[in-house]
Design a protein around this motif. Structure first.
Motif, mmCIF file in Angstrom:
data_model
loop_
_atom_site.group_PDB
_atom_site.id
_atom_site.type_symbol
_atom_site.label_atom_id
_atom_site.label_comp_id
_atom_site.label_asym_id
_atom_site.label_seq_id
_atom_site.Cartn_x
_atom_site.Cartn_y
_atom_site.Cartn_z
ATOM 1 N N ASP A 1 -0.533 -16.625 -0.034
ATOM 2 C CA ASP A 1 -1.464 -16.966 -1.116
ATOM 3 C C ASP A 1 -2.506 -15.881 -1.352
ATOM 4 N N ALA A 2 -2.741 -15.004 -0.362
ATOM 5 C CA ALA A 2 -3.726 -13.933 -0.506
ATOM 6 C C ALA A 2 -3.241 -12.833 -1.449
ATOM 7 N N TRP A 3 -1.954 -12.816 -1.704
ATOM 8 C CA TRP A 3 -1.376 -11.769 -2.554
ATOM 9 C C TRP A 3 -1.505 -12.184 -4.018
ATOM 10 N N LEU A 4 -2.471 -11.610 -4.732
ATOM 11 C CA LEU A 4 -2.628 -11.931 -6.157
ATOM 12 C C LEU A 4 -1.408 -11.474 -6.955
ATOM 13 N N VAL A 5 -0.822 -10.378 -6.534
ATOM 14 C CA VAL A 5 0.465 -9.925 -7.087
ATOM 15 C C VAL A 5 1.467 -9.985 -5.939
ATOM 16 N N PRO A 6 2.476 -10.844 -6.006
ATOM 17 C CA PRO A 6 3.450 -10.957 -4.917
ATOM 18 C C PRO A 6 4.416 -9.775 -4.924
ATOM 19 N N TYR A 7 4.089 -8.751 -4.147
ATOM 20 C CA TYR A 7 4.823 -7.490 -4.210
ATOM 21 C C TYR A 7 6.263 -7.583 -3.726
ATOM 22 N N TRP A 8 6.632 -8.666 -3.067
ATOM 23 C CA TRP A 8 8.044 -8.816 -2.694
ATOM 24 C C TRP A 8 8.903 -8.904 -3.941
ATOM 25 N N TRP A 9 8.377 -9.500 -5.021
ATOM 26 C CA TRP A 9 9.136 -9.558 -6.278
ATOM 27 C C TRP A 9 9.087 -8.208 -6.991
ATOM 28 N N VAL A 10 7.925 -7.560 -6.964
ATOM 29 C CA VAL A 10 7.777 -6.251 -7.613
ATOM 30 C C VAL A 10 8.723 -5.241 -6.964
ATOM 31 N N ASP A 11 8.681 -5.176 -5.642
ATOM 32 C CA ASP A 11 9.531 -4.216 -4.924
ATOM 33 C C ASP A 11 11.013 -4.486 -5.187
ATOM 34 N N ALA A 12 11.390 -5.755 -5.185
ATOM 35 C CA ALA A 12 12.784 -6.103 -5.453
ATOM 36 C C ALA A 12 13.180 -5.691 -6.870
ATOM 37 N N GLY A 13 12.276 -5.857 -7.819
ATOM 38 C CA GLY A 13 12.557 -5.431 -9.194
ATOM 39 C C GLY A 13 12.823 -3.937 -9.284
#
Length: 197
Positions: A98-110
């Protein structure tokens, strides 16, 4: 996105080269939490996600001929682990997703997916990215994906064909979705410039 494939296999070594290039995308904290599940017999995937009743009305029968499906996976808990390490604790992102305002696991996967699509295109392959949506748990069960993995989506890979070049392919242009008919927005509508100081 290609939705009409030949069933021809990929040459030996090509898939590995594509995946090797794809995995080299940027990654927050160099977490490298994106992985691949290669489904070399796509029928194993389709039997879970596209029942015979749904196949009868499926607008893209040529998609089912793609010889390889690559499930792109991410593991958000690996980001918590990485950001709990001493060099990342000041970011305050290692305790809760929840601390991740941008969930980078989705960004990185993209970014990994985009690398895969671009490399496939450079090799004259067709590719199509599509989501798993409400069937994620059934697909995870089918392929024994344990733990905190999430399926970001699937990339179909193979040699493309066009219905005009392949009579009887089953492609019906009248069944194009409204999304596929939308025109590309002009560059002037998507780029803004700020020249001030």
């Amino acid at each position: 996105m290609c939705r009409n494939f030949l069933s021809d296999s990929l040459p030996e070594g090509l898939l590995e080269a594509l995946l090797d290039q794809a995995r080299r995308a940027p990654s927050a904290g160099n977490t490298q939490a994106v992985e691949f599940l290669v489904v070399a017999n796509p029928e194993n995937y389709w039997e879970v996600t596209l029942t015979p009743e749904r196949r009868a009305g499926f607008a893209w029968p040529g998609l089912l001929r793609a010889p390889v499906l690559v499930l792109v996976l991410t593991n958000p808990s690996q980001y918590l682990q990485r950001y709990s390490e001493p060099d990342k604790t000041l970011a305050g992102l290692g305790q809760s997703l929840d601390a991740w305002l941008v969930p980078y696991w989705w960004v990185d996967a993209g970014m990994v997916i985009q690398n895969l699509l671009l490399r496939a295109s450079a090799e004259d392959l067709g590719s199509c990215f599509f989501g798993v949506f409400e069937q994620e748990e059934a697909v995870k069960a089918k392929f024994n994906l344990l733990g905190d993995y999430r399926i970001v989506g699937v990339v179909a890979l193979g040699y493309p064909t066009k219905s005009a070049e392949k009579p009887g392919s089953g492609f019906d242009a009248s069944r194009l979705s409204s999304s596929a008919k939308r025109p590309r927005r002009p560059l002037k509508d998507v780029v803004r410039y700020h020249n001030g100081y």
